[in-house]
Write a protein that holds these residues in place. Structure first.
Motif, PDB file in Angstrom:
ATOM      1  N   HIS A   1       5.734  -1.946  -7.729  1.00 43.08           N
ATOM      2  CA  HIS A   1       6.479  -2.493  -6.593  1.00 43.08           C
ATOM      3  C   HIS A   1       7.936  -2.041  -6.600  1.00 43.08           C
ATOM      4  CE1 HIS A   1       7.316  -5.437  -9.788  1.00 43.08           C
ATOM      5  NE2 HIS A   1       8.433  -5.664  -9.140  1.00 43.08           N
ATOM      6  N   THR A   2       8.371  -1.488  -7.740  1.00 48.50           N
ATOM      7  CA  THR A   2       9.750  -0.993  -7.815  1.00 48.50           C
ATOM      8  C   THR A   2       9.896   0.386  -7.173  1.00 48.50           C
ATOM      9  OG1 THR A   2       9.123  -0.208 -10.005  1.00 48.50           O
ATOM     10  CG2 THR A   2      10.408  -2.246  -9.904  1.00 48.50           C
ATOM     11  N   MET A   3       8.785   0.998  -6.856  1.00 44.81           N
ATOM     12  CA  MET A   3       8.825   2.342  -6.269  1.00 44.81           C
ATOM     13  C   MET A   3       8.959   2.218  -4.750  1.00 44.81           C
ATOM     14  SD  MET A   3       6.123   5.227  -7.376  1.00 44.81           S
ATOM     15  CE  MET A   3       6.153   6.858  -6.687  1.00 44.81           C
ATOM     16  N   ASP A   4       9.747   3.131  -4.163  1.00 49.42           N
ATOM     17  CA  ASP A   4       9.978   3.126  -2.716  1.00 49.42           C
ATOM     18  C   ASP A   4       8.853   3.938  -2.064  1.00 49.42           C
ATOM     19  OD1 ASP A   4      10.838   3.652  -0.150  1.00 49.42           O
ATOM     20  OD2 ASP A   4      12.916   4.025  -0.724  1.00 49.42           O
ATOM     21  N   VAL A   5       7.830   3.235  -1.576  1.00 54.87           N
ATOM     22  CA  VAL A   5       6.625   3.904  -1.049  1.00 54.87           C
ATOM     23  C   VAL A   5       6.454   3.586   0.435  1.00 54.87           C
ATOM     24  CG1 VAL A   5       4.114   4.109  -1.256  1.00 54.87           C
ATOM     25  CG2 VAL A   5       5.490   3.671  -3.292  1.00 54.87           C
ATOM     26  N   THR A   6       6.266   4.620   1.239  1.00 56.44           N
ATOM     27  CA  THR A   6       5.856   4.399   2.629  1.00 56.44           C
ATOM     28  C   THR A   6       4.537   5.130   2.852  1.00 56.44           C
ATOM     29  OG1 THR A   6       7.235   6.233   3.358  1.00 56.44           O
ATOM     30  CG2 THR A   6       8.172   4.024   3.570  1.00 56.44           C
TER      31      THR A   6
ATOM     32  N   ALA B   1       9.299   9.335 -10.242  1.00 53.66           N
ATOM     33  CA  ALA B   1      10.071   8.142 -10.636  1.00 53.66           C
ATOM     34  C   ALA B   1      11.474   8.194 -10.034  1.00 53.66           C
ATOM     35  CB  ALA B   1      10.157   8.060 -12.148  1.00 53.66           C
ATOM     36  N   GLY B   2      11.867   7.115  -9.384  1.00 55.67           N
ATOM     37  CA  GLY B   2      13.221   7.028  -8.836  1.00 55.67           C
ATOM     38  C   GLY B   2      13.379   7.652  -7.464  1.00 55.67           C
ATOM     39  N   GLU B   3      12.305   8.331  -6.962  1.00 52.75           N
ATOM     40  CA  GLU B   3      12.409   8.960  -5.642  1.00 52.75           C
ATOM     41  C   GLU B   3      11.602   8.158  -4.626  1.00 52.75           C
ATOM     42  OE1 GLU B   3      10.500  12.708  -6.027  1.00 52.75           O
ATOM     43  OE2 GLU B   3      11.904  13.494  -7.499  1.00 52.75           O
ATOM     44  N   PRO B   4      12.087   8.072  -3.386  1.00 60.60           N
ATOM     45  CA  PRO B   4      11.225   7.503  -2.352  1.00 60.60           C
ATOM     46  C   PRO B   4      10.076   8.474  -2.063  1.00 60.60           C
ATOM     47  CG  PRO B   4      13.318   8.211  -1.409  1.00 60.60           C
ATOM     48  CD  PRO B   4      13.402   8.472  -2.882  1.00 60.60           C
ATOM     49  N   VAL B   5       8.891   7.942  -1.851  1.00 61.11           N
ATOM     50  CA  VAL B   5       7.708   8.787  -1.653  1.00 61.11           C
ATOM     51  C   VAL B   5       6.990   8.377  -0.361  1.00 61.11           C
ATOM     52  CG1 VAL B   5       5.390   9.266  -2.566  1.00 61.11           C
ATOM     53  CG2 VAL B   5       7.342   9.246  -4.106  1.00 61.11           C
ATOM     54  N   VAL B   6       6.555   9.379   0.387  1.00 62.45           N
ATOM     55  CA  VAL B   6       5.716   9.122   1.565  1.00 62.45           C
ATOM     56  C   VAL B   6       4.299   9.581   1.247  1.00 62.45           C
ATOM     57  CG1 VAL B   6       5.348   9.502   4.026  1.00 62.45           C
ATOM     58  CG2 VAL B   6       7.660   9.658   3.073  1.00 62.45           C
TER      59      VAL B   6
ATOM     60  N   ASP C   1      -6.220   2.133  -2.165  1.00 64.61           N
ATOM     61  CA  ASP C   1      -6.216   1.777  -3.592  1.00 64.61           C
ATOM     62  C   ASP C   1      -5.055   2.429  -4.336  1.00 64.61           C
ATOM     63  OD1 ASP C   1      -8.430   0.200  -3.264  1.00 64.61           O
ATOM     64  OD2 ASP C   1      -9.871   1.711  -3.929  1.00 64.61           O
ATOM     65  N   LEU C   2      -4.773   3.696  -3.983  1.00 60.05           N
ATOM     66  CA  LEU C   2      -3.687   4.417  -4.659  1.00 60.05           C
ATOM     67  C   LEU C   2      -2.345   3.730  -4.408  1.00 60.05           C
ATOM     68  CD1 LEU C   2      -2.968   7.111  -6.221  1.00 60.05           C
ATOM     69  CD2 LEU C   2      -2.498   8.088  -3.965  1.00 60.05           C
TER      70      LEU C   2
END
Ligand code: PRP
Length: 191
Positions: free
Chosen positions: A67-72, A41-46, A60-61
């Protein structure tokens, strides 16, 4: 909804049994996503998907994360064992990630951990590149099959000791497209 084959009734059905249906897989993926959200939570994730097997899982994951999470999303392609026997444990890198993982919170996304060398190799490789954190998310685990010790942070389902196809997993490159995880009839391996 799948499209029915025009030759239905002519082609023998290769599926012996459904091991995990689409609903069970969806619930497991949801639990994996919730665990990742809790920890990151709160961290950008790759998310680094391991192709080809993880293609549906990462799809799917990733869509289960808020959508509030920073996902690449990135991908890596490895060949487990090449033509060698699986017990050789030899893993080759066929395609590296597109972007550097240095300083990033990385989650390796794998469809299955069987003997273990593939995930162990990926953890060594990506871990040597100074990520901020490195976690592993696996849909199916066969813990009783390990030839090497490997750490899994998030496990979806424990698989029975049988050859499973579907939802990304193949037999001779076929059956990846099945929306469930299934066991094949013995005649498929003999034909
Ligand atoms: C499968 C699977 C894992 C690996 C697990 O990949 O997707 O990456 O084997 O095996 P291990 O735990 O015994 O190392 P495979 O080499 O079949 O390639 P694929 O993903 O393209 O199907």
């Amino acid at each position: 909804m799948s499209v029915s084959a025009g030759t239905a009734g002519v082609t023998p059905d290769p599926i012996a049994a459904i091991v995990f249906d689409a609903q069970t897989i969806a619930a497991a993926v949801q639990r994996l996503a919730e665990a990742i959200v809790r920890d990151c939570a709160g961290e950008p994730v790759v998310l680094v998907g391991v192709l080809k097997g993880a293609l549906f899982l990462i799809s799917d994951l990733a869509r289960s994360l808020p959508h509030t999470m920073d996902v690449t999303i990135d991908f890596i392609v490895v060949s487990s064992y090449g033509n060698a026997d699986r017990s050789s444990g030899e893993v080759r890198l066929l395609k590296d990630t597109s972007a550097s993982v240095e300083g990033k919170n990385v989650v390796i996304v794998e469809d299955i951990v069987d003997n273990g060398p593939t995930l162990a190799y990926l953890q060594r490789l990506l871990g040597s590149r100074n990520p901020a954190s490195l976690r592993s998310c696996v849909l199916l685990d066969k813990p009783y099959r390990r030839s090497v010790d490997v750490r899994i942070d998030y496990t979806g389902l424990t698989a029975p000791d049988t050859f499973i196809v579907g939802y990304g997993l193949d037999y001779q490159e076929k059956y990846r497209n099945l929306p469930y995880l299934a066991r094949l009839h013995d005649w498929v391996f003999e034909s």
